[in-house]
Design a protein around this motif. Sequence first.
Motif, PDB file in Angstrom:
ATOM      1  N   ALA A   1       0.845  -1.206   0.000  1.00  0.00           N
ATOM      2  CA  ALA A   1       0.000   0.000   0.000  1.00  0.00           C
ATOM      3  C   ALA A   1       0.871   1.243   0.000  1.00  0.00           C
ATOM      4  O   ALA A   1       0.658   2.170  -0.792  1.00  0.00           O
ATOM      5  CB  ALA A   1      -0.923  -0.013   1.220  1.00  0.00           C
ATOM      6  N   LYS A   2       1.885   1.254   0.864  1.00  0.00           N
ATOM      7  CA  LYS A   2       2.724   2.456   0.992  1.00  0.00           C
ATOM      8  C   LYS A   2       3.654   2.631  -0.213  1.00  0.00           C
ATOM      9  O   LYS A   2       3.811   3.734  -0.738  1.00  0.00           O
ATOM     10  CB  LYS A   2       3.578   2.357   2.262  1.00  0.00           C
ATOM     11  N   LEU A   3       4.307   1.527  -0.624  1.00  0.00           N
ATOM     12  CA  LEU A   3       5.376   1.635  -1.628  1.00  0.00           C
ATOM     13  C   LEU A   3       4.859   1.656  -3.053  1.00  0.00           C
ATOM     14  O   LEU A   3       5.482   2.231  -3.940  1.00  0.00           O
ATOM     15  CB  LEU A   3       6.350   0.455  -1.493  1.00  0.00           C
ATOM     16  N   VAL A   4       3.746   0.955  -3.277  1.00  0.00           N
ATOM     17  CA  VAL A   4       3.274   0.785  -4.652  1.00  0.00           C
ATOM     18  C   VAL A   4       2.002   1.596  -4.898  1.00  0.00           C
ATOM     19  O   VAL A   4       1.959   2.453  -5.784  1.00  0.00           O
ATOM     20  CB  VAL A   4       2.993  -0.710  -4.953  1.00  0.00           C
ATOM     21  N   TYR A   5       0.979   1.342  -4.097  1.00  0.00           N
ATOM     22  CA  TYR A   5      -0.343   1.877  -4.439  1.00  0.00           C
ATOM     23  C   TYR A   5      -0.541   3.333  -4.014  1.00  0.00           C
ATOM     24  O   TYR A   5      -1.423   4.001  -4.545  1.00  0.00           O
ATOM     25  CB  TYR A   5      -1.430   0.981  -3.837  1.00  0.00           C
ATOM     26  N   ALA A   6       0.255   3.817  -3.058  1.00  0.00           N
ATOM     27  CA  ALA A   6       0.110   5.223  -2.654  1.00  0.00           C
ATOM     28  C   ALA A   6       0.941   6.153  -3.541  1.00  0.00           C
ATOM     29  O   ALA A   6       0.827   7.373  -3.437  1.00  0.00           O
ATOM     30  CB  ALA A   6       0.524   5.395  -1.195  1.00  0.00           C
ATOM     31  N   ALA A   7       1.744   5.571  -4.422  1.00  0.00           N
ATOM     32  CA  ALA A   7       2.619   6.394  -5.273  1.00  0.00           C
ATOM     33  C   ALA A   7       1.791   7.143  -6.316  1.00  0.00           C
ATOM     34  O   ALA A   7       0.762   6.638  -6.773  1.00  0.00           O
ATOM     35  CB  ALA A   7       3.652   5.506  -5.965  1.00  0.00           C
ATOM     36  N   PRO A   8       2.229   8.354  -6.705  1.00  0.00           N
ATOM     37  CA  PRO A   8       1.466   9.128  -7.695  1.00  0.00           C
ATOM     38  C   PRO A   8       1.315   8.399  -9.031  1.00  0.00           C
ATOM     39  O   PRO A   8       0.318   8.564  -9.717  1.00  0.00           O
ATOM     40  CB  PRO A   8       2.295  10.410  -7.872  1.00  0.00           C
ATOM     41  N   ASP A   9       2.326   7.564  -9.368  1.00  0.00           N
ATOM     42  CA  ASP A   9       2.252   6.842 -10.646  1.00  0.00           C
ATOM     43  C   ASP A   9       1.858   5.378 -10.427  1.00  0.00           C
ATOM     44  O   ASP A   9       2.272   4.493 -11.176  1.00  0.00           O
ATOM     45  CB  ASP A   9       3.603   6.912 -11.361  1.00  0.00           C
TER      46      ASP A   9
END
Length: 322
Positions: free
Chosen positions: A6-14
Amino acid sequence: MGEMAAKLVYAAPDAPAEVVATVDVRADRAAAVGSLLGVPGFASLAEAVAAVEPDAADLRLPHDLHAAAVLEALAAGLHVLVEKPLATTADDARALAEAARRSGRVVAVAENYPHLRTVRAAAEAIAAGRIGDLVAVRSTRAYRIGGVWVRDGWRTGAGSAAGILLDQGTHHTSLLRRLAGDVVAVSAAPGRSAGDTVGLTLRFASGIVGQSLYTWQTPATVVETEATAYGTSGRIDIGIAYDTADGRAVLTTPDAPPETLTAGENYYDSHAVMVADFAAVIRDGRAPVVGVADAQADLDVVLAAARSLAEGGREIRLEEAA
Ligand SMILES: NC(=O)c1ccc[n+]([C@@H]2O[C@H](COP(=O)([O-])OP(=O)(O)OC[C@H]3O[C@@H](n4cnc5c(N)ncnc54)[C@H](O)[C@@H]3O)[C@@H](O)[C@H]2O)c1
Protein backbone atom coordinates in the motif's frame (compact mmCIF):
# COMPACT_ATOMS: atom_id res chain seq x y z
CA MET A 1 3.56 -7.01 3.02
CA GLY A 2 0.06 -5.78 2.16
CA GLU A 3 0.76 -2.65 4.19
CA MET A 4 4.15 -2.22 2.52
CA ALA A 5 2.58 -2.65 -0.92
CA ALA A 6 0.00 0.00 0.00
CA LYS A 7 2.72 2.46 0.99
CA LEU A 8 5.38 1.63 -1.63
CA VAL A 9 3.27 0.79 -4.65
CA TYR A 10 -0.34 1.88 -4.44
CA ALA A 11 0.11 5.22 -2.65
CA ALA A 12 2.62 6.39 -5.27
CA PRO A 13 1.47 9.13 -7.69
CA ASP A 14 2.25 6.84 -10.65
CA ALA A 15 0.62 3.73 -9.09
CA PRO A 16 -0.14 1.15 -11.77
CA ALA A 17 -3.62 0.42 -10.36
CA GLU A 18 -6.25 2.12 -8.24
CA VAL A 19 -7.03 0.37 -4.97
CA VAL A 20 -10.75 0.35 -4.19
CA ALA A 21 -10.71 -1.63 -0.92
CA THR A 22 -8.47 -3.52 1.48
CA VAL A 23 -9.26 -6.86 3.11
CA ASP A 24 -7.92 -8.47 6.28
CA VAL A 25 -9.59 -11.02 8.50
CA ARG A 26 -8.60 -8.61 11.24
CA ALA A 27 -10.89 -5.69 10.47
CA ASP A 28 -8.66 -3.25 12.38
CA ARG A 29 -5.77 -4.01 10.01
CA ALA A 30 -7.99 -3.74 6.92
CA ALA A 31 -9.18 -0.34 8.14
CA ALA A 32 -5.65 0.84 9.00
CA VAL A 33 -4.24 -0.06 5.59
CA GLY A 34 -7.40 1.23 3.90
CA SER A 35 -6.94 4.59 5.62
CA LEU A 36 -3.47 4.89 4.07
CA LEU A 37 -5.16 4.88 0.67
CA GLY A 38 -8.48 6.50 1.54
CA VAL A 39 -10.51 3.35 0.80
CA PRO A 40 -12.78 1.14 2.94
CA GLY A 41 -11.48 -1.98 4.71
CA PHE A 42 -13.38 -5.28 4.83
CA ALA A 43 -12.97 -8.47 6.85
CA SER A 44 -13.49 -10.78 3.85
CA LEU A 45 -13.00 -10.79 0.10
CA ALA A 46 -16.70 -11.60 -0.38
CA GLU A 47 -17.74 -8.40 1.41
CA ALA A 48 -15.27 -6.33 -0.60
CA VAL A 49 -16.39 -7.84 -3.92
CA ALA A 50 -20.05 -7.17 -3.08
CA ALA A 51 -19.34 -3.58 -2.05
CA VAL A 52 -16.81 -2.28 -4.58
CA GLU A 53 -16.78 -4.70 -7.57
CA PRO A 54 -13.01 -4.83 -8.11
CA ASP A 55 -11.30 -6.14 -11.27
CA ALA A 56 -8.39 -7.78 -9.48
CA ALA A 57 -7.03 -8.90 -6.13
CA ASP A 58 -3.47 -8.51 -4.82
CA LEU A 59 -3.12 -11.28 -2.21
CA ARG A 60 -0.45 -10.94 0.52
CA LEU A 61 -1.41 -13.73 2.93
CA PRO A 62 0.31 -16.39 5.05
CA HIS A 63 1.67 -19.16 2.83
CA ASP A 64 -0.87 -21.85 3.67
CA LEU A 65 -3.76 -19.57 2.63
CA HIS A 66 -2.55 -18.71 -0.88
CA ALA A 67 -4.12 -21.55 -2.85
CA ALA A 68 -7.61 -21.23 -1.32
CA ALA A 69 -7.51 -17.44 -1.63
CA VAL A 70 -6.61 -17.63 -5.32
CA LEU A 71 -9.46 -20.09 -5.94
CA GLU A 72 -11.88 -17.77 -4.12
CA ALA A 73 -10.71 -14.72 -6.07
CA LEU A 74 -10.93 -16.54 -9.42
CA ALA A 75 -14.42 -17.80 -8.53
CA ALA A 76 -15.37 -14.16 -7.96
CA GLY A 77 -14.15 -13.38 -11.49
CA LEU A 78 -11.04 -11.46 -10.43
CA HIS A 79 -7.56 -11.34 -11.91
CA VAL A 80 -5.04 -12.32 -9.23
CA LEU A 81 -1.57 -11.37 -8.12
CA VAL A 82 -0.58 -13.79 -5.35
CA GLU A 83 2.48 -13.76 -3.12
CA LYS A 84 5.07 -16.52 -3.12
CA PRO A 85 5.06 -19.45 -2.63
CA LEU A 86 2.25 -20.32 -5.06
CA ALA A 87 0.98 -22.93 -2.57
CA THR A 88 2.39 -25.18 0.13
CA THR A 89 1.67 -28.52 -1.55
CA ALA A 90 2.02 -29.82 -5.12
CA ASP A 91 -1.65 -30.88 -5.14
CA ASP A 92 -2.83 -27.38 -4.19
CA ALA A 93 -0.56 -25.88 -6.85
CA ARG A 94 -2.00 -28.23 -9.49
CA ALA A 95 -5.60 -27.41 -8.48
CA LEU A 96 -4.77 -23.72 -8.62
CA ALA A 97 -3.14 -24.08 -12.05
CA GLU A 98 -6.20 -25.90 -13.38
CA ALA A 99 -8.57 -23.26 -11.98
CA ALA A 100 -6.40 -20.49 -13.45
CA ARG A 101 -6.49 -22.16 -16.89
CA ARG A 102 -10.27 -22.56 -16.79
CA SER A 103 -10.91 -19.03 -15.52
CA GLY A 104 -9.38 -17.11 -18.40
CA ARG A 105 -8.20 -14.60 -15.81
CA VAL A 106 -4.61 -13.45 -15.27
CA VAL A 107 -2.81 -15.14 -12.40
CA ALA A 108 0.61 -13.62 -11.72
CA VAL A 109 2.84 -14.60 -8.84
CA ALA A 110 4.62 -12.05 -6.65
CA GLU A 111 8.05 -13.65 -6.94
CA ASN A 112 9.78 -10.32 -7.16
CA TYR A 113 13.42 -11.36 -7.73
CA PRO A 114 12.88 -11.72 -11.51
CA HIS A 115 11.66 -8.09 -11.43
CA LEU A 116 14.86 -6.79 -9.80
CA ARG A 117 17.00 -4.76 -12.21
CA THR A 118 20.10 -6.49 -10.89
CA VAL A 119 18.73 -9.96 -11.61
CA ARG A 120 17.48 -8.97 -15.04
CA ALA A 121 20.83 -7.38 -15.95
CA ALA A 122 22.73 -10.45 -14.75
CA ALA A 123 20.47 -12.85 -16.66
CA GLU A 124 20.83 -10.77 -19.84
CA ALA A 125 24.63 -10.64 -19.51
CA ILE A 126 24.82 -14.41 -18.99
CA ALA A 127 22.56 -15.04 -22.00
CA ALA A 128 24.77 -12.71 -24.08
CA GLY A 129 27.84 -14.80 -23.18
CA ARG A 130 29.52 -12.00 -21.21
CA ILE A 131 31.03 -14.49 -18.71
CA GLY A 132 31.59 -17.29 -21.20
CA ASP A 133 29.87 -20.59 -20.44
CA LEU A 134 28.10 -20.70 -17.10
CA VAL A 135 29.76 -23.26 -14.81
CA ALA A 136 28.13 -22.69 -11.40
CA VAL A 137 25.85 -20.41 -9.39
CA ARG A 138 25.56 -19.68 -5.68
CA SER A 139 23.18 -17.71 -3.47
CA THR A 140 22.94 -16.58 0.14
CA ARG A 141 20.10 -15.00 2.10
CA ALA A 142 21.30 -14.27 5.63
CA TYR A 143 19.51 -12.03 8.13
CA ARG A 144 17.83 -12.10 11.50
CA ILE A 145 14.06 -12.49 11.29
CA GLY A 146 12.09 -10.29 13.67
CA GLY A 147 9.80 -7.29 14.01
CA VAL A 148 6.68 -7.18 11.88
CA TRP A 149 7.68 -10.38 10.07
CA VAL A 150 7.05 -12.52 13.15
CA ARG A 151 4.08 -10.68 14.67
CA ASP A 152 1.54 -13.50 14.12
CA GLY A 153 3.99 -16.38 14.47
CA TRP A 154 3.03 -18.39 11.38
CA ARG A 155 6.37 -17.80 9.57
CA THR A 156 8.59 -19.08 12.38
CA GLY A 157 6.15 -21.58 13.96
CA ALA A 158 5.72 -25.28 13.25
CA GLY A 159 2.75 -25.16 10.85
CA SER A 160 2.59 -25.88 7.13
CA ALA A 161 3.19 -22.19 6.32
CA ALA A 162 6.43 -21.97 8.29
CA GLY A 163 10.14 -22.15 7.66
CA ILE A 164 12.87 -20.35 5.78
CA LEU A 165 12.84 -22.91 2.97
CA LEU A 166 9.29 -21.98 1.88
CA ASP A 167 9.85 -18.30 2.59
CA GLN A 168 13.31 -17.52 1.20
CA GLY A 169 13.94 -20.78 -0.67
CA THR A 170 11.13 -19.87 -3.07
CA HIS A 171 12.74 -16.50 -3.76
CA HIS A 172 16.22 -17.88 -4.31
CA THR A 173 15.02 -20.77 -6.45
CA SER A 174 13.32 -18.23 -8.67
CA LEU A 175 16.50 -16.13 -8.69
CA LEU A 176 18.79 -19.02 -9.60
CA ARG A 177 16.41 -20.39 -12.22
CA ARG A 178 16.50 -16.96 -13.92
CA LEU A 179 20.28 -17.18 -14.08
CA ALA A 180 20.82 -20.88 -14.74
CA GLY A 181 17.59 -22.42 -16.04
CA ASP A 182 15.63 -25.40 -14.82
CA VAL A 183 16.61 -27.50 -11.82
CA VAL A 184 16.58 -31.30 -12.19
CA ALA A 185 17.69 -32.44 -8.72
CA VAL A 186 18.21 -31.03 -5.24
CA SER A 187 19.59 -32.11 -1.88
CA ALA A 188 19.26 -30.20 1.37
CA ALA A 189 20.95 -30.05 4.77
CA PRO A 190 19.59 -28.38 7.91
CA GLY A 191 21.36 -26.05 10.29
CA ARG A 192 20.77 -26.60 13.99
CA SER A 193 17.12 -26.01 13.13
CA ALA A 194 15.85 -26.62 9.58
CA GLY A 195 13.18 -23.99 10.15
CA ASP A 196 15.88 -21.30 10.49
CA THR A 197 18.87 -22.43 8.44
CA VAL A 198 19.07 -24.62 5.33
CA GLY A 199 21.68 -25.31 2.66
CA LEU A 200 20.82 -26.69 -0.79
CA THR A 201 22.82 -28.24 -3.59
CA LEU A 202 21.08 -27.88 -6.92
CA ARG A 203 21.72 -29.59 -10.22
CA PHE A 204 20.51 -27.79 -13.32
CA ALA A 205 19.30 -29.26 -16.62
CA SER A 206 22.31 -27.65 -18.31
CA GLY A 207 24.60 -29.83 -16.18
CA ILE A 208 25.88 -27.03 -13.95
CA VAL A 209 25.75 -27.07 -10.15
CA GLY A 210 24.44 -24.51 -7.67
CA GLN A 211 24.49 -23.94 -3.94
CA SER A 212 22.09 -21.90 -1.82
CA LEU A 213 22.28 -21.03 1.88
CA TYR A 214 19.46 -19.39 3.82
CA THR A 215 19.58 -18.40 7.48
CA TRP A 216 17.45 -16.30 9.84
CA GLN A 217 20.04 -16.47 12.60
CA THR A 218 22.61 -13.77 11.84
CA PRO A 219 22.50 -9.98 11.54
CA ALA A 220 22.03 -8.68 8.00
CA THR A 221 24.55 -6.51 6.19
CA VAL A 222 23.65 -3.40 4.17
CA VAL A 223 24.39 -4.95 0.77
CA GLU A 224 24.51 -8.74 0.61
CA THR A 225 26.05 -10.38 -2.43
CA GLU A 226 23.04 -12.65 -2.62
CA ALA A 227 24.07 -14.43 -5.79
CA THR A 228 27.09 -15.04 -7.97
CA ALA A 229 27.12 -16.54 -11.44
CA TYR A 230 30.49 -18.08 -12.38
CA GLY A 231 31.42 -18.45 -16.03
CA THR A 232 34.45 -19.72 -17.93
CA SER A 233 35.59 -16.14 -18.59
CA GLY A 234 34.22 -14.12 -15.66
CA ARG A 235 31.63 -13.75 -12.93
CA ILE A 236 28.64 -11.60 -12.03
CA ASP A 237 27.90 -10.62 -8.44
CA ILE A 238 24.37 -9.54 -7.54
CA GLY A 239 24.20 -7.27 -4.48
CA ILE A 240 20.79 -6.72 -2.88
CA ALA A 241 19.99 -3.89 -0.44
CA TYR A 242 16.82 -3.82 1.67
CA ASP A 243 17.30 -0.59 3.62
CA THR A 244 19.21 1.51 1.10
CA ALA A 245 19.35 1.96 -2.68
CA ASP A 246 22.75 0.27 -2.99
CA GLY A 247 21.74 -2.86 -4.90
CA ARG A 248 23.98 -3.51 -7.89
CA ALA A 249 25.12 -6.16 -10.36
CA VAL A 250 28.83 -6.19 -11.18
CA LEU A 251 30.56 -8.14 -13.95
CA THR A 252 34.21 -9.05 -13.34
CA THR A 253 36.61 -10.51 -15.90
CA PRO A 254 40.39 -10.90 -15.67
CA ASP A 255 41.16 -8.42 -18.44
CA ALA A 256 39.07 -5.36 -17.58
CA PRO A 257 38.05 -3.26 -14.57
CA PRO A 258 34.84 -4.43 -12.88
CA GLU A 259 31.79 -3.30 -14.87
CA THR A 260 28.67 -2.20 -13.04
CA LEU A 261 25.76 -3.57 -15.07
CA THR A 262 23.17 -1.72 -12.98
CA ALA A 263 23.18 0.09 -9.62
CA GLY A 264 21.11 2.21 -7.27
CA GLU A 265 18.39 -0.31 -6.52
CA ASN A 266 16.40 -0.96 -3.36
CA TYR A 267 14.93 -4.45 -3.09
CA TYR A 268 11.37 -3.16 -2.70
CA ASP A 269 11.57 -1.17 -5.97
CA SER A 270 10.82 -4.49 -7.63
CA HIS A 271 7.35 -4.64 -6.08
CA ALA A 272 6.20 -1.59 -8.05
CA VAL A 273 7.66 -3.10 -11.23
CA MET A 274 5.89 -6.38 -10.47
CA VAL A 275 2.47 -4.77 -9.90
CA ALA A 276 2.94 -2.70 -13.06
CA ASP A 277 3.61 -5.95 -14.95
CA PHE A 278 0.42 -7.47 -13.51
CA ALA A 279 -1.65 -4.42 -14.54
CA ALA A 280 -0.11 -4.38 -18.02
CA VAL A 281 -0.82 -8.07 -18.52
CA ILE A 282 -4.50 -7.55 -17.63
CA ARG A 283 -4.67 -4.74 -20.18
CA ASP A 284 -2.76 -6.28 -23.09
CA GLY A 285 -3.09 -10.04 -22.56
CA ARG A 286 0.60 -11.03 -22.73
CA ALA A 287 2.07 -13.51 -20.22
CA PRO A 288 3.24 -12.17 -16.83
CA VAL A 289 6.95 -12.21 -16.00
CA VAL A 290 6.17 -14.84 -13.34
CA GLY A 291 3.08 -16.90 -14.08
CA VAL A 292 1.67 -20.04 -12.52
CA ALA A 293 3.86 -22.54 -14.40
CA ASP A 294 7.05 -20.73 -13.40
CA ALA A 295 5.98 -20.48 -9.77
CA GLN A 296 4.99 -24.15 -9.80
CA ALA A 297 8.49 -25.04 -11.00
CA ASP A 298 9.98 -23.03 -8.12
CA LEU A 299 7.65 -24.69 -5.63
CA ASP A 300 8.57 -28.15 -6.99
CA VAL A 301 12.22 -27.46 -6.15
CA VAL A 302 11.37 -26.23 -2.67
CA LEU A 303 9.13 -29.24 -1.97
CA ALA A 304 11.82 -31.61 -3.25
CA ALA A 305 14.32 -29.89 -0.92
CA ALA A 306 11.88 -30.36 1.98
CA ARG A 307 11.66 -34.04 1.09
CA SER A 308 15.44 -34.26 0.99
CA LEU A 309 15.57 -32.74 4.49
CA ALA A 310 13.02 -35.32 5.68
CA GLU A 311 15.05 -38.15 4.11
CA GLY A 312 18.43 -37.32 5.61
CA GLY A 313 19.77 -35.22 2.76
CA ARG A 314 19.20 -37.69 -0.07
CA GLU A 315 19.32 -36.10 -3.53
CA ILE A 316 15.79 -35.86 -4.90
CA ARG A 317 15.29 -35.80 -8.64
CA LEU A 318 12.45 -33.46 -9.61
CA GLU A 319 10.91 -36.07 -11.93
CA GLU A 320 10.86 -38.50 -8.99
CA ALA A 321 9.10 -35.91 -6.80
CA ALA A 322 6.42 -35.10 -9.42
N1 LIG B 1 8.36 -10.67 -1.83
C1 LIG B 1 8.69 -10.06 -0.70
O1 LIG B 1 9.57 -9.23 -0.70
C2 LIG B 1 7.93 -10.38 0.53
C3 LIG B 1 8.28 -9.79 1.74
C4 LIG B 1 7.50 -10.11 2.85
C5 LIG B 1 6.43 -10.97 2.75
N2 LIG B 1 6.16 -11.54 1.56
C6 LIG B 1 5.04 -12.49 1.40
O2 LIG B 1 3.82 -11.81 1.72
C7 LIG B 1 2.90 -12.75 2.27
C8 LIG B 1 2.41 -12.20 3.60
O3 LIG B 1 3.49 -12.14 4.50
P1 LIG B 1 3.46 -11.09 5.69
O4 LIG B 1 4.79 -11.14 6.33
O5 LIG B 1 2.94 -9.79 5.21
O6 LIG B 1 2.38 -11.78 6.65
P2 LIG B 1 1.58 -11.09 7.86
O7 LIG B 1 1.23 -12.17 8.80
O8 LIG B 1 2.32 -9.89 8.35
O9 LIG B 1 0.28 -10.53 7.13
C9 LIG B 1 -0.71 -11.38 6.65
C10 LIG B 1 -2.07 -10.73 6.91
O10 LIG B 1 -3.09 -11.61 6.45
C11 LIG B 1 -4.16 -11.53 7.35
N3 LIG B 1 -4.99 -12.72 7.20
C12 LIG B 1 -4.79 -13.94 7.76
N4 LIG B 1 -5.76 -14.78 7.37
C13 LIG B 1 -6.58 -14.09 6.53
C14 LIG B 1 -7.75 -14.42 5.79
N5 LIG B 1 -8.26 -15.65 5.81
N6 LIG B 1 -8.34 -13.45 5.06
C15 LIG B 1 -7.82 -12.19 5.03
N7 LIG B 1 -6.72 -11.83 5.71
C16 LIG B 1 -6.09 -12.77 6.44
C17 LIG B 1 -3.52 -11.39 8.72
O11 LIG B 1 -4.41 -10.85 9.67
C18 LIG B 1 -2.33 -10.48 8.41
O12 LIG B 1 -2.65 -9.11 8.61
C19 LIG B 1 3.66 -14.08 2.35
O13 LIG B 1 3.35 -14.85 1.24
C20 LIG B 1 5.11 -13.68 2.32
O14 LIG B 1 5.96 -14.68 1.81
C21 LIG B 1 6.87 -11.25 0.46
